[in-house]
Design a protein around this motif. Structure first.
Motif, PDB file in Angstrom:
ATOM      1  N   LEU A  73      10.492  -1.782  -6.196  1.00 10.80           N
ATOM      2  CA  LEU A  73       8.954  -1.245  -6.773  1.00 10.80           C
ATOM      3  C   LEU A  73       8.243  -2.162  -6.430  1.00 10.80           C
ATOM      4  CD1 LEU A  73       6.640   0.977  -7.423  1.00 10.80           C
ATOM      5  CD2 LEU A  73       7.480   0.619  -9.402  1.00 10.80           C
ATOM      6  N   LEU A  74       8.844  -2.851  -7.493  1.00  9.37           N
ATOM      7  CA  LEU A  74       8.156  -4.873  -8.078  1.00  9.37           C
ATOM      8  C   LEU A  74       7.637  -5.386  -6.538  1.00  9.37           C
ATOM      9  CD1 LEU A  74      10.217  -6.040 -11.287  1.00  9.37           C
ATOM     10  CD2 LEU A  74       7.216  -4.875 -10.843  1.00  9.37           C
ATOM     11  N   ILE A  75       8.710  -6.021  -6.010  1.00  6.30           N
ATOM     12  CA  ILE A  75       9.031  -6.524  -4.575  1.00  6.30           C
ATOM     13  C   ILE A  75       7.778  -5.441  -3.253  1.00  6.30           C
ATOM     14  CG2 ILE A  75      10.030  -6.965  -2.376  1.00  6.30           C
ATOM     15  CD1 ILE A  75      12.375  -7.176  -3.942  1.00  6.30           C
ATOM     16  N   ILE A  76       8.098  -4.151  -3.386  1.00 10.34           N
ATOM     17  CA  ILE A  76       6.385  -3.574  -2.764  1.00 10.34           C
ATOM     18  C   ILE A  76       5.404  -3.697  -3.060  1.00 10.34           C
ATOM     19  CG2 ILE A  76       5.953  -0.765  -2.547  1.00 10.34           C
ATOM     20  CD1 ILE A  76       8.976   0.289  -2.387  1.00 10.34           C
ATOM     21  N   VAL A  77       4.906  -3.941  -4.079  1.00 10.13           N
ATOM     22  CA  VAL A  77       4.151  -3.819  -4.751  1.00 10.13           C
ATOM     23  C   VAL A  77       3.002  -5.307  -4.872  1.00 10.13           C
ATOM     24  CG1 VAL A  77       2.428  -4.032  -6.669  1.00 10.13           C
ATOM     25  CG2 VAL A  77       4.069  -1.844  -6.758  1.00 10.13           C
ATOM     26  N   GLY A  78       4.280  -6.218  -5.335  1.00  8.42           N
ATOM     27  CA  GLY A  78       3.670  -7.847  -4.819  1.00  8.42           C
ATOM     28  C   GLY A  78       3.118  -8.200  -3.610  1.00  8.42           C
ATOM     29  N   VAL A  79       4.508  -7.168  -2.651  1.00  8.56           N
ATOM     30  CA  VAL A  79       4.408  -8.199  -1.158  1.00  8.56           C
ATOM     31  C   VAL A  79       2.816  -7.162  -0.485  1.00  8.56           C
ATOM     32  CG1 VAL A  79       5.513  -8.066   1.245  1.00  8.56           C
ATOM     33  CG2 VAL A  79       6.375  -8.414  -0.531  1.00  8.56           C
ATOM     34  N   ALA A  80       3.136  -6.151  -0.677  1.00 13.71           N
ATOM     35  CA  ALA A  80       1.577  -5.230  -0.798  1.00 13.71           C
ATOM     36  C   ALA A  80       0.288  -6.055  -0.581  1.00 13.71           C
ATOM     37  CB  ALA A  80       1.583  -3.693  -0.709  1.00 13.71           C
ATOM     38  N   LEU A  81       0.441  -6.174  -2.268  1.00 14.70           N
ATOM     39  CA  LEU A  81      -0.812  -6.912  -2.717  1.00 14.70           C
ATOM     40  C   LEU A  81      -1.220  -8.556  -1.877  1.00 14.70           C
ATOM     41  CD1 LEU A  81      -0.625  -6.122  -6.594  1.00 14.70           C
ATOM     42  CD2 LEU A  81      -2.450  -5.666  -4.997  1.00 14.70           C
ATOM     43  N   ASP A  82       0.108  -9.563  -1.447  1.00 18.91           N
ATOM     44  CA  ASP A  82      -0.297 -10.210  -0.885  1.00 18.91           C
ATOM     45  C   ASP A  82      -0.368 -10.246   0.476  1.00 18.91           C
ATOM     46  OD1 ASP A  82       0.637 -11.477  -3.292  1.00 18.91           O
ATOM     47  OD2 ASP A  82       2.505 -12.059  -2.776  1.00 18.91           O
ATOM     48  N   THR A  83      -0.322  -9.501   1.081  1.00 22.34           N
ATOM     49  CA  THR A  83      -0.526  -9.339   2.629  1.00 22.34           C
ATOM     50  C   THR A  83      -2.181  -8.485   2.820  1.00 22.34           C
ATOM     51  OG1 THR A  83       1.559  -8.392   2.949  1.00 22.34           O
ATOM     52  CG2 THR A  83       0.370  -7.865   4.766  1.00 22.34           C
ATOM     53  N   LEU A  84      -2.182  -7.379   2.147  1.00 24.14           N
ATOM     54  CA  LEU A  84      -3.804  -7.127   2.025  1.00 24.14           C
ATOM     55  C   LEU A  84      -4.801  -7.703   1.182  1.00 24.14           C
ATOM     56  CD1 LEU A  84      -3.433  -3.611  -0.032  1.00 24.14           C
ATOM     57  CD2 LEU A  84      -4.210  -4.062   2.761  1.00 24.14           C
ATOM     58  N   GLN A  85      -4.270  -9.191   0.397  1.00 27.22           N
ATOM     59  CA  GLN A  85      -5.284 -10.411   0.073  1.00 27.22           C
ATOM     60  C   GLN A  85      -5.562 -11.116   1.635  1.00 27.22           C
ATOM     61  OE1 GLN A  85      -3.537 -13.245  -2.241  1.00 27.22           O
ATOM     62  NE2 GLN A  85      -5.617 -14.050  -3.333  1.00 27.22           N
ATOM     63  N   GLN A  86      -4.696 -11.391   2.156  1.00 23.17           N
ATOM     64  CA  GLN A  86      -4.279 -12.157   3.573  1.00 23.17           C
ATOM     65  C   GLN A  86      -5.847 -11.063   4.277  1.00 23.17           C
ATOM     66  OE1 GLN A  86      -1.439 -14.063   5.352  1.00 23.17           O
ATOM     67  NE2 GLN A  86      -0.480 -14.914   3.485  1.00 23.17           N
TER      68      GLN A  86
END
Length: 444
Positions: free
Chosen positions: A408-421
């Protein structure tokens, strides 16, 4: 909903962004394809049969989680991107204790290039060692007396070719990760791990559907489970983005006819500075006993000890939580150095209002970091042990992984970074972002 639909359409109106997203999706498809291509010389049918009784409560299960099932399939991408991650972590830890690596970290762009080069060399070495370990494991696997690797194939030639294939697979994945970062969208290495984890979600959903269809769970209970999952994800997003901002005042300086400084900026101290690393470290250590004890299935005493380290036992949960709290402080101390921050502020003429520059500033930042790390570490510990409790409540093991822990932590963190870009590309071309007010904040 219309706002989100308009934003989604705007993404594909921008030619460069559209090309980046398509490029990223193509490379991620290749990653998933390679995780299902079995290594030459391995009997795929016997391998599938032998893996049915394999426990996920081991180091092999943890490794297989990060590589998206490729290890389970003995695929050409069986090692995944993990050797590269391991090499990066080793060099980061060496940077905290070895003067040579400390100097490289302080040399700016040239130092970063040298560290990247050393990381690649380390990746090749680690990949070759792990690939050799995989060949030993495959040679020892049998189903009803039939070896996974047939007798005509077994030999030094097969071992060497498998080591070369798996090592090349890891290097190829590392290259694809770098290409995604450069020409695609998001962090390539993180997205490769992300896609491996998220690929399990459809199968987890299928298991839940089968339970409802078989009458073992009501639709109301399933809705409650999904609502609980939604609240957990919202909490993880909140803590992942949570920061404590320390104001920094810069004195005015006159250079020629221009005035510099005189503005207030902020140092954002993250509640979860260590990210997912404490859980990975603690999980790897906690899985060692079961991994070792699994080699002695006929010893009753050792198997009783193994039961204490089962992921659903109270002893496991308590030790696991305490180790996560310890590793959170440990990794935060490595990742963030208050003394370096204080020295850089002093050189640039910055100061925290009411705090003298130098050691007092360093102590002040360190004190705040220590205080906000405690709730962050406790939250990580709770998230890490949640899948065990959810499994005890009747949720299938595969679906329970998405209620917390590393997944869950990896999914949330990576999703946030990608959406930010993606949002940055939209705002740069005068389109609205995903939110009506403010911007999406990534982990960094």
């Amino acid at each position: 909903m219309s706002k989100f639909t308009d934003t989604f359409r705007n993404i594909f109106k921008i030619h460069e962004l559209r090309q980046r997203i398509i490029y990223t999706l193509v490379l991620l498809f290749i990653v998933r394809l390679g995780s299902h291509l079995t290594t030459p010389g391995v009997d795929a049918a016997l391998l599938t049969e032998s893996m049915k009784n394999q426990s996920s409560d081991s180091l092999f299960g943890l490794y297989d989680l990060f590589v998206g099932g490729a290890f389970h399939n003995a695929a050409i991408f069986a090692l995944g991107i993990m050797p590269y991650i391991s090499a990066s972590i080793i060099l980061q830890l060496l940077g905290a204790v070895v003067p040579y690596f400390q100097k490289l970290q302080q040399e700016g762009e040239e130092g970063r290039k040298k560290i990247t080069q050393l990381t690649r060399y380390g990746t090749v070495l680690i990949s070759a060692m792990q690939a050799w370990g995989v060949t030993v494991r495959l040679l020892n696997l049998e189903v009803n007396g039939m070896p996974i690797v047939p007798d005509p194939v077994r030999g030094i030639g097969w071992v060497l070719s498998t080591i070369v294939i798996m090592t090349a697979g890891t290097i190829f994945m590392m290259w694809m990760g770098e290409q995604i970062t450069e020409k695609g969208i998001g962090n390539g290495i993180s997205l490769i791990i992300f896609i491996g984890i998220i690929a399990r979600f459809p199968f987890a959903m299928l298991d839940e559907y089968r339970l409802i269809q078989a009458g073992q769970r009501s639709l109301i209970v399933e809705i409650i489970i999904f609502a609980f999952m939604f609240l957990i994800i919202a909490g993880v997003v909140l803590v992942t983005q949570g920061t404590r901002r320390i104001p920094v005042q810069y004195a005015k300086r006159v250079v020629g006819r221009k005035i510099y400084g005189g503005v207030t900026q902020y140092i954002p101290l993250r509640v979860n500075t260590a990210g997912v690393m404490p859980i990975i470290f603690a999980q790897a250590i906690m899985f060692i006993p079961n991994t070792v004890l699994s080699f002695f299935p006929n010893n009753e005493f050792l198997q009783s000890v193994a039961n204490l380290f089962h992921y659903q036992s109270a002893v496991y949960s308590i030790i696991y939580a305490l180790m996560i709290i310890f590793f959170t402080y440990f990794y935060t101390a490595i990742a963030f150095n208050p003394k370096d921050v204080a020295d850089n502020m002093k050189k640039q003429g910055g100061f925290i209002p009411g705090i003298r520059p130098g050691k007092q500033t360093s102590d002040f930042i360190d004190n705040i970091l220590t205080k906000i790390t405690l709730p962050g570490s406790i939250f990580l510990a709770i998230i890490a042990i949640l899948p065990a409790f959810v499994s005890a409540w009747g949720v299938t093991g595969q679906f329970a992984q998405f209620f917390g822990g590393t997944s869950l932590l990896i999914i949330v963190g990576v999703a946030l970074d990608t959406l930010q870009q993606i949002e940055s590309h939209l705002l740069m071309r005068h389109y609205d972002g995903f939110m009506k007010s403010g911007k999406i904040k990534g982990r960094r």
